[in-house]
Design a protein around this motif. Structure first.
Motif, mmCIF file in Angstrom:
data_model
loop_
_atom_site.group_PDB
_atom_site.id
_atom_site.type_symbol
_atom_site.label_atom_id
_atom_site.label_comp_id
_atom_site.label_asym_id
_atom_site.label_seq_id
_atom_site.Cartn_x
_atom_site.Cartn_y
_atom_site.Cartn_z
ATOM 1 N N UNK A 167 -2.386 11.037 -8.672
ATOM 2 C CA UNK A 167 -1.649 12.008 -8.818
ATOM 3 C C UNK A 167 -1.250 12.547 -7.377
ATOM 4 N N UNK A 168 -2.172 12.177 -6.242
ATOM 5 C CA UNK A 168 -1.712 12.535 -4.867
ATOM 6 C C UNK A 168 -0.636 11.427 -4.493
ATOM 7 N N UNK A 169 -0.921 10.241 -5.014
ATOM 8 C CA UNK A 169 0.251 9.187 -4.365
ATOM 9 C C UNK A 169 1.525 9.707 -4.767
ATOM 10 N N UNK A 170 1.671 10.077 -6.249
ATOM 11 C CA UNK A 170 2.691 10.483 -6.815
ATOM 12 C C UNK A 170 3.389 11.782 -6.325
ATOM 13 N N UNK A 191 7.696 10.772 3.001
ATOM 14 C CA UNK A 191 8.903 10.308 1.994
ATOM 15 C C UNK A 191 8.464 8.585 2.221
ATOM 16 N N UNK A 192 8.350 8.080 3.226
ATOM 17 C CA UNK A 192 8.023 6.450 3.386
ATOM 18 C C UNK A 192 6.716 6.175 2.675
ATOM 19 N N UNK A 193 5.608 6.991 2.504
ATOM 20 C CA UNK A 193 4.340 6.755 1.937
ATOM 21 C C UNK A 193 4.779 6.881 0.383
ATOM 22 N N UNK A 194 5.370 7.761 -0.017
ATOM 23 C CA UNK A 194 5.625 8.080 -1.461
ATOM 24 C C UNK A 194 5.756 7.057 -2.195
ATOM 25 N N UNK A 195 5.002 7.004 -3.476
ATOM 26 C CA UNK A 195 5.165 5.952 -4.430
ATOM 27 C C UNK A 195 6.450 6.154 -5.193
ATOM 28 N N UNK A 196 6.627 7.468 -5.297
ATOM 29 C CA UNK A 196 7.742 7.988 -6.247
ATOM 30 C C UNK A 196 9.054 7.805 -5.567
ATOM 31 N N UNK A 197 9.208 8.371 -4.373
ATOM 32 C CA UNK A 197 10.703 7.942 -3.690
ATOM 33 C C UNK A 197 10.782 6.536 -3.779
ATOM 34 N N UNK A 198 10.055 5.641 -3.414
ATOM 35 C CA UNK A 198 10.277 4.303 -3.379
ATOM 36 C C UNK A 198 10.698 3.618 -4.720
ATOM 37 N N UNK A 209 14.088 -4.697 -1.886
ATOM 38 C CA UNK A 209 13.192 -5.715 -1.347
ATOM 39 C C UNK A 209 11.982 -5.128 -0.787
ATOM 40 N N UNK A 210 12.313 -3.876 0.205
ATOM 41 C CA UNK A 210 11.611 -3.013 0.757
ATOM 42 C C UNK A 210 10.329 -2.481 -0.141
ATOM 43 N N UNK A 211 10.855 -1.976 -1.113
ATOM 44 C CA UNK A 211 10.030 -1.248 -2.015
ATOM 45 C C UNK A 211 8.963 -2.535 -2.741
ATOM 46 N N UNK A 212 9.631 -3.625 -3.011
ATOM 47 C CA UNK A 212 8.836 -4.732 -3.569
ATOM 48 C C UNK A 212 7.693 -4.777 -2.649
ATOM 49 N N UNK A 213 7.984 -5.175 -1.389
ATOM 50 C CA UNK A 213 6.883 -5.396 -0.461
ATOM 51 C C UNK A 213 5.827 -4.441 -0.103
#
Length: 236
Positions: A167-170, A191-198, A209-213
């Motif tokens: 929940x925190x990650x999202x 936003x860089x840390x956010x799983x959701x934004x990626x 590709x950045x999101x994949x990494x």
């Protein structure tokens, strides 16, 4: 490693956990697809997958809560620690067992997309990209749950901490929108840390590709942490 993988995968189906996960996942995905896509007469599946992402808050802990907690509770982890395989192989076997069930169920739920081709003209690139993104997010969440499971012998505590952590990650993505523009550095970092934004790039059919990494890195980091927990425990 293969023996542990098979044992873990089999364990999901000799207990209710595997069946509960599959049934609940398919029901939730069916309802989400009906209300976010079919009812709106749209071929856009981005909202559907975002709903599934939040369903993972409850679903993923079902898969991970027992992976290592149960071994510790039953005192069988010593057998694993002294078996003729490395700790990394043991951890990977358990991770892959949980991920196989998750990925298999997710891909099965893609049967829903047949209706899009029957009654509309969906963007195939978007379907592939969003599904890939969801598979990557699932891997990251399962690795997180596996790590938390290695820290406690209580499955309920493992599940609750995993729920809060996912929940925190999202939630980071939602929090970033409330950070004032004056704190743009903090906002950009969140936003860089956010799983959701990626995930957003995948909803437009783009292979980011950045999101994949990023997702692979999260998965690798939590698997590494889990290995370190057991390496420390072995020497104790």
């Amino acid at each position: 490693m293969l023996a542990i993988y098979k044992r873990e995968l089999r364990s999901y189906f000799i207990t209710p956990i595997g069946y509960v996960f599959i049934v609940v996942f398919m029901i939730m995905s069916g309802l989400a697809f009906s209300f976010t896509t079919l009812k709106l007469g749209s071929s856009d599946v981005s909202t559907y997958y975002i709903a599934l992402m939040f369903f993972c808050i409850i679903l993923v802990p079902l898969l991970t809560m027992k992976l290592l907690s149960e071994e510790k509770k039953l005192k069988t982890e010593q057998i694993l620690l002294t078996s003729p395989i490395t700790i990394t192989q043991m951890v990977m076997a358990k991770f892959l067992a949980a991920y196989t069930l998750f990925a298999g169920t997710l891909l099965t739920s893609c049967i829903n997309f047949i209706t899009l081709y029957m009654f509309g003209e969906p963007n195939t690139a978007v379907l592939f990209a969003t599904t890939l993104g969801m598979l990557l997010i699932g891997a990251a969440f399962i690795a997180l749950g596996l790590f938390i499971s290695s820290l406690t012998e209580n499955q309920l505590i493992s599940a609750l901490i995993t729920i809060v952590s996912i929940f925190f990650m999202l939630g980071l993505g939602l929090v970033s929108s409330y950070i004032p523009d004056t704190a743009h550095v903090l906002r950009a970092f969140v936003k860089w840390l956010s799983v959701f934004d990626r995930y957003y790039a995948f909803t437009y059919g783009y292979f980011d590709f950045n999101a994949l990494i990023y997702y692979i890195s999260i998965t690798a980091v939590f698997i590494f942490f889990t290995v370190r927990v057991y390496e420390k425990r072995r020497w104790e």
